[in-house]
Design an enzyme around this catalytic site. Structure first.
Site, PDB file in Angstrom:
ATOM      1  N   LYS A 182      -8.844  -1.114   0.754  1.00 13.50           N
ATOM      2  CA  LYS A 182      -8.374  -2.390   0.221  1.00 13.50           C
ATOM      3  C   LYS A 182      -7.509  -2.168  -1.026  1.00 13.50           C
ATOM      4  CE  LYS A 182     -11.166  -5.944   0.867  1.00 13.50           C
ATOM      5  NZ  LYS A 182     -12.109  -7.081   0.727  1.00 13.50           N
ATOM      6  N   THR A 183      -8.063  -1.444  -2.006  1.00 15.41           N
ATOM      7  CA  THR A 183      -7.312  -1.255  -3.247  1.00 15.41           C
ATOM      8  C   THR A 183      -6.149  -0.279  -3.038  1.00 15.41           C
ATOM      9  OG1 THR A 183      -8.922   0.416  -3.943  1.00 15.41           O
ATOM     10  CG2 THR A 183      -9.241  -1.818  -4.760  1.00 15.41           C
ATOM     11  N   GLU A 218       2.141   6.032  -7.276  1.00 12.93           N
ATOM     12  CA  GLU A 218       3.591   6.119  -7.423  1.00 12.93           C
ATOM     13  C   GLU A 218       4.355   6.397  -6.126  1.00 12.93           C
ATOM     14  OE1 GLU A 218       4.425   7.972 -11.681  1.00 12.93           O
ATOM     15  OE2 GLU A 218       2.638   8.787 -10.738  1.00 12.93           O
TER      16      GLU A 218
END
Lengths: 169, 735
Positions: free
Chosen positions: B630-631, B701
């Site tokens: 999810k995250t 990133e």
């Protein structure tokens, strides 16, 4: 200085303030209600969105004195399934835009129900099921730099569907 | 298998983030939301010249405003020690945003530099008074226009961790002799992070002790830095930041606001809150460097790369800055026979540039991955096939093995999910009514390091676990993910674990940057949990509770808790930590470790107006093991969305004559909004990286890298128009 009484989250609160104090600063710095956030202080990001008599406004663009006698709801006064839907769908990351997104969505859902037009829906069109496109259009005043947009749209759509089910049952 | 070794299976499950309730109910308190008795408010006065000296400051009008407590200028500011010189031996020294010693002299180094600070009883009074401080300057000639200064750019110095160039064979000769070649210049504008929470510091002194609530992604280094600037022991400074409203690199370094809040609190003897205005963030917090990049590629007729040249020019400020490692991905992505990479930077009289999400690769991949697409077009080869044809087995420049590389699998899976086979190869050959439709791809690439972190973990007799670590949480999900890791490592349910973070009083952790926090902290948590398991086993043996649950073992042994620490923040502990870190870095230099991915973008361009919409997006990543889908999904999507912003809308506009930022607001710097972003399909291959704790690779990133190129490539496919200058606004597309 001006005397102002605002009902905030159901409670009357009085202030004696200079007329240039924004509603947002009054809420955050005078009342200690830091749920509404300041992201830009010029109505460009929506983080400060609160409900004024049920309608969404950017509280940074409002003067506190304009809201004398009015009812303001901040995120602290919201208790809605939408909040858990945001968590479940991960419609947030850092959480800074979240109170504004939630208040804005509640205002938006009410507007939609009332038949308010948007760039996606014609003024006289029958508002059917709330589409993702419609939600995106109507929520575009609320920026999220972390990029939780997909989750936010899902949370709103789920909650709107819940609402429709309740009405029809 | 003992009860201790049984996995509860928290890792890999989509647990809701632990701070979700606080953030959706308004109880989460950010840095500007902590109050102190007698709290005052500060506002900054910004310089209006790019270089010169203050000749006079008249504070009479400002001081007359009711509620103003003090106007602090170079004439009356308390002393401040200069910023430390950057040294690789003291990592915290890199955290100074600028080398300027604020309000200590009359020099002006950039348009926007703080020249005075007003402290008042209310924020309205501070703001009003700040506008009434009259400053007179003598200006000196300055260099502010990046485009004309490019010729003065000097070759950038690299360091062992971030090489600034590479050379293999003779790329220039190979290019000249290549059967097919492309050679073009790409430009990217300055960008600003625009975390939605503006930087804010609340500073309170108690004698020689300083407490700071700061919006920072670098708690420990901020503490070291502030102690040094104010000449007090590190132990006297506490930096608290449990909630940070986004950072993206913009809150990694110490910018003037943080130092000035503490200075103002010292000057007035009152607690001070200094919240930057949005304009103040632009004026005093560095952004991403602009870049001019040349990519030249030479290839054989069948698409084998013989030459790869990537040269870049970036900018730094005269008082510091971050030129970015723009050519990094070009060192690792393609098996070209000859490679030449060069990075240059020019010093200018502007606010120092700083790291912004995936510094280097975000903008470097735009040039490289656009050029690859251009070459594919010239060769008449599918752009994915061209990439796969040049996919290396080992690191192309130095021959190191890859720790892990699954770019082929990422492209295969992405093509399937996206429906790449439906793409007709010719540019401007697909449409849907008045919309020209285009599809583009690009590779994502982000190298990864592992830092060291101190943690303590405690298992109590009631079965609960407390993890303590001064890492920072800006929405990445660290508090949730580390709890999942500890739960599994100790065989307890996720709900039994509490994680304390965001406070310099906790064991120190690395800054949140370089996508390294999750793995670095996890590494130490795993080590601490292993120690606890060992202690439990010996307790179990002693008390005859072998094979029983931790709770039962502790009860039988009559022990209230077992605690384990990894690393220490004593002076000796820090030295040991530094050595451990160096050993780890040396070990990691044996191979190339990176997160990679394949982006697939579909755009629609209005054939008459040039209106451009991203209509579909698929990305498949190789980010090792994913702890929380999810995250992780949110972070990857967030990177992609920031990349779409880079590609289509964002741009910080500097006045080329004065060096002043002309659009310092969220109304004039255009971030992607809801309506700009379709449903983004992200997935990952899930194969653990063998060189990382739990096989996880940082993923904060990698998401943004390659995105701008995927968009530009899709735009070219839709329109036949190659845009090499970001952002791709519609004026560049109108017929």
């Amino acid at each position: 200085m001006v005397d102002v009484t605002i009902r905030v989250n159901g409670q009357a609160r009085s202030l004696d303030i200079p007329p240039q104090v924004s509603l947002l600063d009054a809420l955050r710095e005078r009342f200690g209600l830091t749920g509404p956030k300041k992201g830009c202080d010029q109505g460009a990001c929506g983080a400060c969105t609160v409900l004024a008599d049920g309608e969404r406004i950017n509280s940074c663009l409002a003067l506190a004195v304009q809201y004398d006698g009015r009812e303001i709801t901040t995120i602290e006064g919201v208790d809605d399934p939408l909040q858990t839907a945001f968590v479940r769908n991960d419609g947030l990351q850092c959480g800074y835009c979240t109170p504004g997104q939630i208040c804005s969505a509640l205002g938006m859902l009410a507007e939609y129900k009332d038949g308010a037009p948007s760039a996606v829906t014609e003024p006289d069109a029958d508002p059917g099921e709330l589409t993702e496109e419609e939600i995106r259009e109507r929520m575009s005043g609320n920026l999220c730099r972390c990029g939780a947009y997909n989750g936010i749209v899902k949370a709103i759509q789920e909650t709107a569907a819940l609402d429709t089910e309740e009405v029809s049952s | 298998m003992t009860a201790l070794q049984q996995r509860t299976g928290s890792v890999g499950t989509p647990v809701d983030r632990v701070d979700g309730v606080a953030k959706t109910t308004g109880t989460a308190r950010f840095s500007a939301e902590h109050t102190y008795p007698g709290l005052t408010y500060a506002a900054v006065v910004h310089a209006t010249i790019s270089r010169g000296r203050i000749t006079a400051i008249d504070t009479t009008r400002a001081a007359d405003i009711a509620g103003v407590i003090k106007v602090i200028t170079p004439e009356n500011a308390p002393p401040l020690k200069p910023a430390p010189r950057v040294s690789m031996l003291n990592m915290s020294s890199i955290v100074s945003g600028t080398s300027v010693n604020y309000l200590q002299d009359n020099e002006v180094h950039w348009d926007g530099q703080p020249v005075a600070v007003v402290v008042a009883e209310t924020s309205e009074a501070a703001k009003e008074a700040a506008a009434l401080v009259d400053v007179t300057y003598r200006t000196t000639e300055s260099s502010v226009d990046f485009v004309t200064a490019r010729l003065q750019a000097q070759v950038q110095k690299g360091n062992p961790l971030l090489p600034a160039g590479a050379k293999k064979g003779d790329a220039a000769a190979a290019l000249a002799g290549a059967a097919v070649s492309v050679d073009a210049e790409y430009t990217t504008p300055p960008y600003n992070h625009n975390a939605l929470e503006p930087h804010s510091t609340t500073a309170a002194w108690d004698g020689d002790r300083l407490t700071v609530h700061d919006a920072t992604q670098s708690i420990g280094w901020f503490r070291t830095h502030l102690a040094l600037r104010f000449g007090i022991p590190e132990a006297n400074v506490r930096v608290i930041a449990p909630y940070v409203g986004g950072g993206f690199g913009g809150k990694a370094f110490v910018w003037p606001g943080t130092v000035l809040a503490a200075l103002a609190a010292r000057a007035t003897g009152r607690p001070v809150r200094l919240t930057l205005t949005r304009e103040g963030v632009y004026r005093t917090v560095g952004g991403r460097t602009p870049s001019i990049q040349r990519v030249a590629l030479g290839a054989t007729q069948d698409g084998k790369l013989t030459a790869l040249i990537h040269q870049s020019v970036a900018r730094v400020g005269r008082t510091g800055g971050m030129p970015e490692q723009i050519t990094t991905q070009s060192r690792h992505l393609y098996a070209a026979e000859n490679i030449l990479l060069e990075q240059r930077a020019v010093e200018q009289d502007v606010l120092p540039t700083t790291s912004m999400r995936a510094p280097g690769e975000s903008i470097g991949t735009f040039a490289l991955e656009s050029a690859i697409d251009e070459l594919a077009d010239v060769l008449g080869i599918d752009p994915i096939d061209l990439r796969m044809h040049n996919e290396p087995d080992r690191d192309p420049v130095d021959g190191k093995p890859f720790a892990h590389r699954m770019l082929r699998e990422a492209y295969a899976e992405g093509a399937r999910r996206f429906g790449w086979s439906a793409r007709s190869p010719q540019p401007r050959s697909m449409n849907d009514g008045r919309w020209l439709v285009g599809m583009g791809v690009a590779s994502a690439f982000h190298p990864l390091m592992l830092f060291t972190s101190n943690v303590t973990v405690r298992l109590s007799a009631d079965g609960t676990v407390l993890v303590r670590c001064g890492f920072q949480e800006m929405g990445m999900g660290g508090a949730t993910v580390q709890g999942q890791i500890a739960a599994d490592a100790l065989g307890v349910p996720f709900d039994a674990v509490r994680v304390e973070y965001g406070d310099s009083a906790l064991p120190s952790a690395p800054m949140a940057g370089g996508s390294m926090q999750t793995a670095s902290v996890a590494n130490s948590i795993l080590e601490a949990c292993a120690k606890i398991r060992a202690s439990l086993e010996s307790l179990a043996k002693r008390s005859g509770a072998v094979g029983q649950a931790p709770k039962a073992v502790l009860a039988k042994a009559g022990v209230p808790h077992v605690e384990a620490a990894v690393g220490s923040d004593t002076r000796l502990g820090k030295v040991t930590g530094q050595m451990r870190m160096m050993r780890q870095v040396m070990r990691d230099r044996r191979y190339l470790r990176a997160a990679t991915g394949a982006h697939f973008c579909e755009v629609r361009v209005d054939q008459d107006t040039g209106e451009l919409r991203v209509s579909r997006w698929t990305s498949v990543f190789d980010v090792g093991r994913v702890i929380n889908p999810k995250t992780a999904g949110s972070q990857l999507r967030g990177g992609i969305i920031m990349g779409i912003g880079m590609a289509l809308a964002e741009e910080t506009l500097f006045d080329p004559r004065t060096g002043r930022i002309m659009n310092p607001s969220l109304a004039e710097y255009h971030l992607p909004v809801h309506a700009d972003i379709p449903a983004i399909d992200v997935s990952w291959l899930g194969d653990p990286d063998p060189t990382m704790p739990l096989g996880l690779l940082g993923l904060g990133e990698v998401g943004i890298t390659g995105v701008a190129a995927a968009v530009a490539n899709a735009v070219h496919h839709a329109t036949g128009r190659r845009v090499r200058d970001l952002p791709i606004t519609l004026d560049k597309l109108v017929p």
